[in-house]
Design a protein around this motif. Sequence first.
Motif, PDB file in Angstrom:
ATOM      1  N   ARG A 135     -93.218 -25.006  28.015  1.00 23.61           N
ATOM      2  CA  ARG A 135     -91.783 -24.988  27.794  1.00 23.61           C
ATOM      3  C   ARG A 135     -91.521 -24.865  26.304  1.00 23.61           C
ATOM      4  O   ARG A 135     -92.364 -25.195  25.484  1.00 23.61           O
ATOM      5  N   VAL A 136     -90.326 -24.367  25.987  1.00 23.05           N
ATOM      6  CA  VAL A 136     -89.863 -24.290  24.607  1.00 23.05           C
ATOM      7  C   VAL A 136     -88.645 -25.180  24.471  1.00 23.05           C
ATOM      8  O   VAL A 136     -87.683 -25.061  25.237  1.00 23.05           O
ATOM      9  N   LYS A 137     -88.669 -26.063  23.510  1.00 22.60           N
ATOM     10  CA  LYS A 137     -87.620 -27.056  23.317  1.00 22.60           C
ATOM     11  C   LYS A 137     -86.250 -26.401  23.130  1.00 22.60           C
ATOM     12  O   LYS A 137     -86.118 -25.391  22.426  1.00 22.60           O
ATOM     13  N   ASN A 138     -85.244 -26.992  23.771  1.00 24.18           N
ATOM     14  CA  ASN A 138     -83.840 -26.605  23.581  1.00 24.18           C
ATOM     15  C   ASN A 138     -83.573 -25.121  23.826  1.00 24.18           C
ATOM     16  O   ASN A 138     -82.695 -24.532  23.194  1.00 24.18           O
ATOM     17  N   THR A 139     -84.335 -24.505  24.736  1.00 19.69           N
ATOM     18  CA  THR A 139     -84.178 -23.072  24.982  1.00 19.69           C
ATOM     19  C   THR A 139     -83.994 -22.823  26.472  1.00 19.69           C
ATOM     20  O   THR A 139     -84.908 -23.048  27.269  1.00 19.69           O
ATOM     21  N   HIS A 145     -91.596 -37.414  25.782  1.00 17.46           N
ATOM     22  CA  HIS A 145     -91.728 -36.611  24.559  1.00 17.46           C
ATOM     23  C   HIS A 145     -92.296 -35.237  24.876  1.00 17.46           C
ATOM     24  O   HIS A 145     -91.791 -34.208  24.401  1.00 17.46           O
ATOM     25  N   ARG A 146     -93.321 -35.214  25.751  1.00 14.95           N
ATOM     26  CA  ARG A 146     -93.921 -33.931  26.117  1.00 14.95           C
ATOM     27  C   ARG A 146     -92.951 -33.061  26.903  1.00 14.95           C
ATOM     28  O   ARG A 146     -92.953 -31.838  26.782  1.00 14.95           O
ATOM     29  N   SER A 147     -92.128 -33.689  27.737  1.00 12.91           N
ATOM     30  CA  SER A 147     -91.241 -32.919  28.610  1.00 12.91           C
ATOM     31  C   SER A 147     -90.021 -32.382  27.872  1.00 12.91           C
ATOM     32  O   SER A 147     -89.298 -31.550  28.407  1.00 12.91           O
ATOM     33  N   THR A 148     -89.762 -32.879  26.664  1.00 12.98           N
ATOM     34  CA  THR A 148     -88.580 -32.430  25.926  1.00 12.98           C
ATOM     35  C   THR A 148     -88.929 -31.624  24.692  1.00 12.98           C
ATOM     36  O   THR A 148     -88.043 -31.117  24.019  1.00 12.98           O
ATOM     37  N   ASN A 149     -90.208 -31.501  24.376  1.00 12.46           N
ATOM     38  CA  ASN A 149     -90.628 -30.745  23.208  1.00 12.46           C
ATOM     39  C   ASN A 149     -91.414 -29.511  23.606  1.00 12.46           C
ATOM     40  O   ASN A 149     -91.905 -29.396  24.729  1.00 12.46           O
ATOM     41  N   THR A 150     -91.540 -28.586  22.670  1.00  5.44           N
ATOM     42  CA  THR A 150     -92.321 -27.388  22.919  1.00  5.44           C
ATOM     43  C   THR A 150     -93.769 -27.764  23.235  1.00  5.44           C
ATOM     44  O   THR A 150     -94.374 -28.586  22.544  1.00  5.44           O
ATOM     45  N   THR A 151     -94.311 -27.161  24.290  1.00  4.26           N
ATOM     46  CA  THR A 151     -95.670 -27.465  24.718  1.00  4.26           C
ATOM     47  C   THR A 151     -96.676 -26.945  23.690  1.00  4.26           C
ATOM     48  O   THR A 151     -96.631 -25.783  23.296  1.00  4.26           O
ATOM     49  N   VAL A 152     -97.577 -27.819  23.278  1.00  3.31           N
ATOM     50  CA  VAL A 152     -98.606 -27.444  22.304  1.00  3.31           C
ATOM     51  C   VAL A 152     -99.975 -27.576  22.955  1.00  3.31           C
ATOM     52  O   VAL A 152    -100.138 -28.270  23.963  1.00  3.31           O
ATOM     53  N   PRO A 153    -101.003 -26.924  22.394  1.00  8.12           N
ATOM     54  CA  PRO A 153    -102.347 -27.042  22.970  1.00  8.12           C
ATOM     55  C   PRO A 153    -102.849 -28.472  22.906  1.00  8.12           C
ATOM     56  O   PRO A 153    -102.772 -29.111  21.861  1.00  8.12           O
ATOM     57  N   ARG A 154    -103.342 -28.970  24.009  1.00  5.03           N
ATOM     58  CA  ARG A 154    -103.841 -30.346  24.062  1.00  5.03           C
ATOM     59  C   ARG A 154    -105.134 -30.469  23.246  1.00  5.03           C
ATOM     60  O   ARG A 154    -106.040 -29.648  23.347  1.00  5.03           O
ATOM     61  N   LEU A 175     -86.500 -21.286  29.421  1.00  2.00           N
ATOM     62  CA  LEU A 175     -87.887 -21.543  29.048  1.00  2.00           C
ATOM     63  C   LEU A 175     -88.213 -23.030  29.193  1.00  2.00           C
ATOM     64  O   LEU A 175     -89.068 -23.566  28.489  1.00  2.00           O
ATOM     65  N   GLU A 176     -87.508 -23.706  30.129  1.00  2.00           N
ATOM     66  CA  GLU A 176     -87.722 -25.136  30.326  1.00  2.00           C
ATOM     67  C   GLU A 176     -89.031 -25.434  31.049  1.00  2.00           C
ATOM     68  O   GLU A 176     -89.493 -26.566  31.079  1.00  2.00           O
ATOM     69  N   GLY A 177     -89.648 -24.420  31.636  1.00  2.00           N
ATOM     70  CA  GLY A 177     -90.912 -24.601  32.346  1.00  2.00           C
ATOM     71  C   GLY A 177     -91.426 -23.258  32.821  1.00  2.00           C
ATOM     72  O   GLY A 177     -90.714 -22.256  32.792  1.00  2.00           O
ATOM     73  N   GLY A 178     -92.686 -23.231  33.246  1.00  2.00           N
ATOM     74  CA  GLY A 178     -93.264 -21.997  33.763  1.00  2.00           C
ATOM     75  C   GLY A 178     -93.437 -20.915  32.735  1.00  2.00           C
ATOM     76  O   GLY A 178     -93.496 -19.732  33.075  1.00  2.00           O
ATOM     77  N   THR A 179     -93.543 -21.284  31.470  1.00  2.00           N
ATOM     78  CA  THR A 179     -93.661 -20.307  30.384  1.00  2.00           C
ATOM     79  C   THR A 179     -95.114 -20.132  29.987  1.00  2.00           C
ATOM     80  O   THR A 179     -95.816 -21.110  29.715  1.00  2.00           O
ATOM     81  N   THR A 180     -95.576 -18.891  29.958  1.00  2.02           N
ATOM     82  CA  THR A 180     -96.922 -18.599  29.469  1.00  2.02           C
ATOM     83  C   THR A 180     -96.918 -18.676  27.947  1.00  2.02           C
ATOM     84  O   THR A 180     -96.087 -18.054  27.291  1.00  2.02           O
TER      85      THR A 180
END
Length: 242
Positions: free
Chosen positions: A209-213, A36-45, A216-221
């Motif tokens: 990461r940003v979902k479906n973009t 779920h985390r790897s396929t959705n937009t990263t949110v603050p933990r 921006l699949e990784g390494g995104t500030t």
Amino acid sequence: MRRYRHRYHHKYTFPSIIILLIVAISILLFGVYNLHRSTNTTVPRGSNMSVLGIELDQTKDDVDLHKVQDNGVSFVYLRSTQGKTYFDDNFLLYRDQLQGTRLSWGSIVTYSNESTPLEQYQFFMKKVGQNSGNLPVMIVPAVDSQSKKYWRSLATFAQYLQSNGKKILVADNHHWKNLFLPETQFLYTGASLKNRKDYSFWCYTQNGRVKNTEYLEGGTTMFAYIGSMSNYQQLYDSNLTQ
């Protein structure tokens, strides 16, 4: 007739099966959580912050900004200048594309220790001008410096921008607050947000990461606004320059 019942003859067999089941279920749940985390937009933990942003620069080409806004992102910061000679190749491109979205945006300046505040201010105004976005201009130190001379220089640069009507967001954990004008805002950059009253925004990951973009699949500030959605909407919910 006596009903046949299977009996476990080893007293540890049944508890062992229960433990194995618990471990298997835990592994399954952990896998589902990480999927779920790897396929959705990263949110603050550990935070309920819902106003999220990303950084874009010349290392990320052809990002679809409409997909960005449709997948949990509210604002974008664009890299602009560094020192008195560097200008990001994608700044103008993304600035134009943002006008066709509902995303708020701002400019990032990387403050060099090799040029004067005036030289860097003049270069920024030449390349970016008044159209720097409706978010505060973010000033990021180019070096990890504990020199008061460097931070005084950076504060002077901030004041040049403020004298031109710009709001300022400094990417520093409030350590040099006394060198800046009272209205200066600060970006928290630690892993776990503390003393949120001292900050306006938080850089909560550089590997999001940003979902479906694409791109921006990784390494995104990624950034979060520290405050309520209503406050954000009142201050920044428009991509028009203020």
